[in-house]
Design a protein around this motif. Structure first.
Motif, mmCIF file in Angstrom:
data_model
loop_
_atom_site.group_PDB
_atom_site.id
_atom_site.type_symbol
_atom_site.label_atom_id
_atom_site.label_comp_id
_atom_site.label_asym_id
_atom_site.label_seq_id
_atom_site.Cartn_x
_atom_site.Cartn_y
_atom_site.Cartn_z
ATOM 1 N N ARG A 209 20.467 -68.287 4.603
ATOM 2 C CA ARG A 209 19.290 -68.886 5.236
ATOM 3 C C ARG A 209 18.828 -68.061 6.422
ATOM 4 O O ARG A 209 17.635 -67.891 6.640
ATOM 5 N N PHE B 201 13.319 -75.977 10.368
ATOM 6 C CA PHE B 201 14.095 -77.209 10.232
ATOM 7 C C PHE B 201 13.228 -78.462 10.325
ATOM 8 O O PHE B 201 13.750 -79.562 10.495
ATOM 9 N N CYS C 122 20.416 -76.841 15.321
ATOM 10 C CA CYS C 122 19.836 -76.456 14.031
ATOM 11 C C CYS C 122 20.005 -74.959 13.810
ATOM 12 O O CYS C 122 20.393 -74.520 12.718
ATOM 13 N N GLY D 84 22.790 -74.343 11.217
ATOM 14 C CA GLY D 84 22.042 -74.074 9.996
ATOM 15 C C GLY D 84 21.870 -72.609 9.667
ATOM 16 O O GLY D 84 21.881 -72.222 8.491
ATOM 17 N N GLY E 143 24.103 -76.459 5.092
ATOM 18 C CA GLY E 143 22.988 -77.294 4.687
ATOM 19 C C GLY E 143 23.465 -78.375 3.744
ATOM 20 O O GLY E 143 24.667 -78.647 3.637
ATOM 21 N N VAL F 138 21.318 -80.676 9.662
ATOM 22 C CA VAL F 138 20.936 -79.743 8.596
ATOM 23 C C VAL F 138 21.330 -80.281 7.224
ATOM 24 O O VAL F 138 21.267 -79.557 6.228
#
Length: 649
Positions: A18, A54, A287, A291, A297, A322
């Motif tokens: 990500r 997010f 986040c 994340g 996630g 997340v």
């Protein structure tokens, strides 16, 4: 060997992670270090990107990203109104997905789906409202790491109240020193707990705490140790009866910097600092950290061994932001043996497994091989914090846990309730090194002239604002204590208090507290380098080193205190320590004396008390340098005080 390459990102890391996909939306960065440089030079773009990545939601136009950059006092998203709990509980389309997995040595296993968690938070929030709790009121938790702590925190946050927690391992003095400052209106507490096979009754302590907090309107009892109805005092409301009108979750929309929770410094001298963190800053920072840097996630299971008195508990709970499930554990991580947490990792299908560096080193010393006989195939990330992880600890993880893991040794703190250095899925892992500086964290090393340096030891500083820097200290209306804590040396620059060496590639090595440096004849050494050698020796359970400087310029005295494992040969261990230090560090860092002690003094969060011990050796009384309630073992200073008395006579 320090610096040895142990893991490299896969060739497709920029597309498969990500954080890689996130960064490539801004530029075709060829290296993570280039992306980090962009992130700290373009804070507005970075945090606007995190907001959008997010799907952070504000009930009002959020305004500019960073309205003022001065430190302290930077102003983030001044128009935003939002709520942390709303984001933690919104889910990602599946109310039946598991959100909380809980294991305990006090009661049986449990778990909550997202829908069940949301319903419990709504119930408890309604009950708190019926008790008169309003935005800005403080709700305190005297709770272990159990679902009720998560529920209580999110319920308080949902109505704009301010959460603060202490684990029941804390004695009454430590709890009162903390909660007494913030005057909570509701206390949520347990009656006791089990730690391994030990039963600890806290009902008497709870009564003392209640009596010491006149601000309390109600105490809510979680019958954790004894569920009998007749066990509950009449002035305590049962957790299951904390209820109001049946309602759907409702989330008070608050300003970006509205207080979310209050954390505390270790409080080894005087009252601990009550550090206030805000809804928006924690939301955005966590986040990003959870994340992006931990690549978590929906579908992931996030575990970090922590009590509710350590900032890693707050970090862990943010896995919900997340869409990851959070895995809670309450009990003794060494009972019946050190394999208990690795058993949990297998049973709960943990994908990110976080513990302290001393725990990993203890596993190594005991010859544990967690991957043998366990299915850890879902594990992608192993996290380490609380102290620098020596190079030998890195190698042990890759040899004994798994070769294809991201080992993320992180550094940050309660002050920012996050990490600003650690592993990143786009960066190789090298033994003994923190792999990278986190996005948006302008971490630098300053020399004694206040100049930024690379490749040499300097003071760890942060030269640009972070959203999760404290909103304030509680009870510090003019901000004086806040400024003195971080900005007294370099005006406008956050000084963290650690020694750091930053490499050309952005990796870093933390070498100890900057006020506990060992400087023998001009050879400066961080304490972490010293401990990495000493605690790698068979027979050494723990150690603490102190340098008493010579005011006339001599070498001074270097004293090493060691807690030994049962049954070891004391003299042979001393000889092994001397040999290893002479070989691996320098002859100047061979201690003048090695003293065996029953235990090394540590704070409740596990930090060694280097500076208080130094002051005791210089003649101060233990009670003057360390509050007993702040110590994991209040008797651990006794041997050191006896030594100081003997050697001063």
């Amino acid at each position: 060997m320090e610096g040895e390459l142990l893991w490299s990102p896969p060739d497709d890391a920029w597309a498969s992670t990500r954080i890689g996909r996130f960064l490539h939306r801004f530029d075709a960065f060829e290296t993570y270090e280039a992306a980090w440089r962009w992130s700290v030079d373009h804070l507005d773009e970075l945090w606007d990107g995190v907001w959008n990545e997010f799907d952070v939601r504000s009930s009002t136009p959020r305004g500019s990203v960073l309205a003022g950059r001065e430190m302290p006092g930077a102003s983030w998203f001044p128009g935003a109104r939002l709520n942390y709990a709303e984001h933690a509980l919104r889910g990602f389309g599946d109310d039946d997905a598991v959100a909380v997995v809980a294991r305990s040595q006090t009661r049986g296993p449990s778990q909550l789906t997202l829908g069940e968690l949301r319903a419990e938070v709504a119930r408890v929030a309604s009950g708190l409202r019926h008790l008169g709790v309003a935005p800005g009121d403080r709700v305190a938790g005297y709770l272990p790491n159990v679902p009720e702590a998560v529920i209580g925190f999110l319920a308080a946050a949902s109505i704009g109240a301010i959460w603060s927690s202490c684990p029941p391992e804390f004695g009454t003095r430590a709890v009162i020193d903390r909660f007494g400052q913030i005057e909570p209106v509701v206390l949520v507490a347990v009656d006791g707990y089990r730690y391994g096979d030990k039963v600890i009754d806290r009902s008497g302590d709870l009564a003392v705490i209640q009596a010491a907090l006149p601000s309390l309107r109600a105490t809510v009892l979680v019958s954790y140790l004894d569920a009998r109805a007749d066990h509950r005092p009449s002035d305590q409301l049962p957790w299951d009866e904390l209820d109001g009108d049946p309602v759907e979750p409702a989330y008070e929309q608050v300003a970006f910097d509205h207080p979310l929770y209050i954390l505390y410094s270790s409080g080894t001298t005087g009252l601990p600092k009550a550090i206030v963190h805000g809804h928006g800053g924690v939301l955005l920072e966590h986040c990003k950290a959870v994340g992006l840097h931990h690549d978590l996630g929906p579908g992931d299971r996030f575990f970090w061994f922590s009590t509710t008195g350590w900032m890693m508990w707050n970090f862990l709970v943010s896995g919900l932001l997340v869409g990851a499930a959070v895995v809670l554990f309450d009990g003794d991580p060494g009972h019946p043996d050190l394999g208990v947490l690795w058993d949990l990792a297998e049973e709960a299908a943990v994908t990110a497994f976080g513990v302290s560096a001393p725990y990993l080193m203890a596993c190594r010393r005991d010859g544990l091989r967690p991957a043998d006989g366990r299915d850890l195939s879902r594990l992608r990330v192993v996290g380490s914090t609380g102290a620098p992880l020596p190079a030998s600890g890195y190698r042990w993880v890759y040899e004994s846990v798994g070769a294809d893991l991201l080992l993320s040794s992180i550094s940050g703190g309660t002050d920012v309730v996050t990490a600003f250095l650690g592993g990143t899925p786009l960066v190789p892992v090298r033994a003994g090194e923190l792999s990278s500086r986190y996005l948006g964290c302008r971490v630098e090393a300053f020399d004694h002239h206040g100049r930024s340096v690379t490749g040499q030891v300097g003071e760890l500083v942060i030269t640009a604002p972070m959203p999760s820097m404290p909103v304030a200290f509680w009870g510090d209306p003019d901000g004086r204590r806040y400024r003195e804590a971080y900005y007294d040396v370099y005006p406008g620059v956050w000084r963290h208090g650690d020694w750091i060496t930053i490499g050309e590639d952005g990796s870093a090595v933390i070498s100890g507290r900057s006020d506990a440096t060992l400087n023998r004849g001009g050879v400066r050494l961080g304490t972490s380098d010293f401990y990495a050698v000493v605690e790698d020796i068979d027979g050494v359970a723990d150690s603490l080193v102190v340098h008493l400087e010579d005011d006339e310029g001599g070498l001074g005295r270097l004293l090493l205190f060691v807690a030994l494992r049962p049954g070891v040969d004391e003299e042979a261990t001393r000889a092994a320590i001397v040999s290893a230090l002479r070989r691996d560090l320098s002859p100047r860092h061979v201690p003048d004396e090695i003293v065996a002690v029953r235990a090394v003094p540590r704070t409740l969060s596990g930090k060694k008390l280097e500076i208080p011990v130094k002051r005791i050796l210089q003649g101060a009384a233990p009670s003057a340098v360390a509050a007993a309630g702040a110590l994991a073992d209040p008797t651990a200073l006794d041997d050191l005080a006896d030594y100081a008395h003997r050697t001063s006579s």
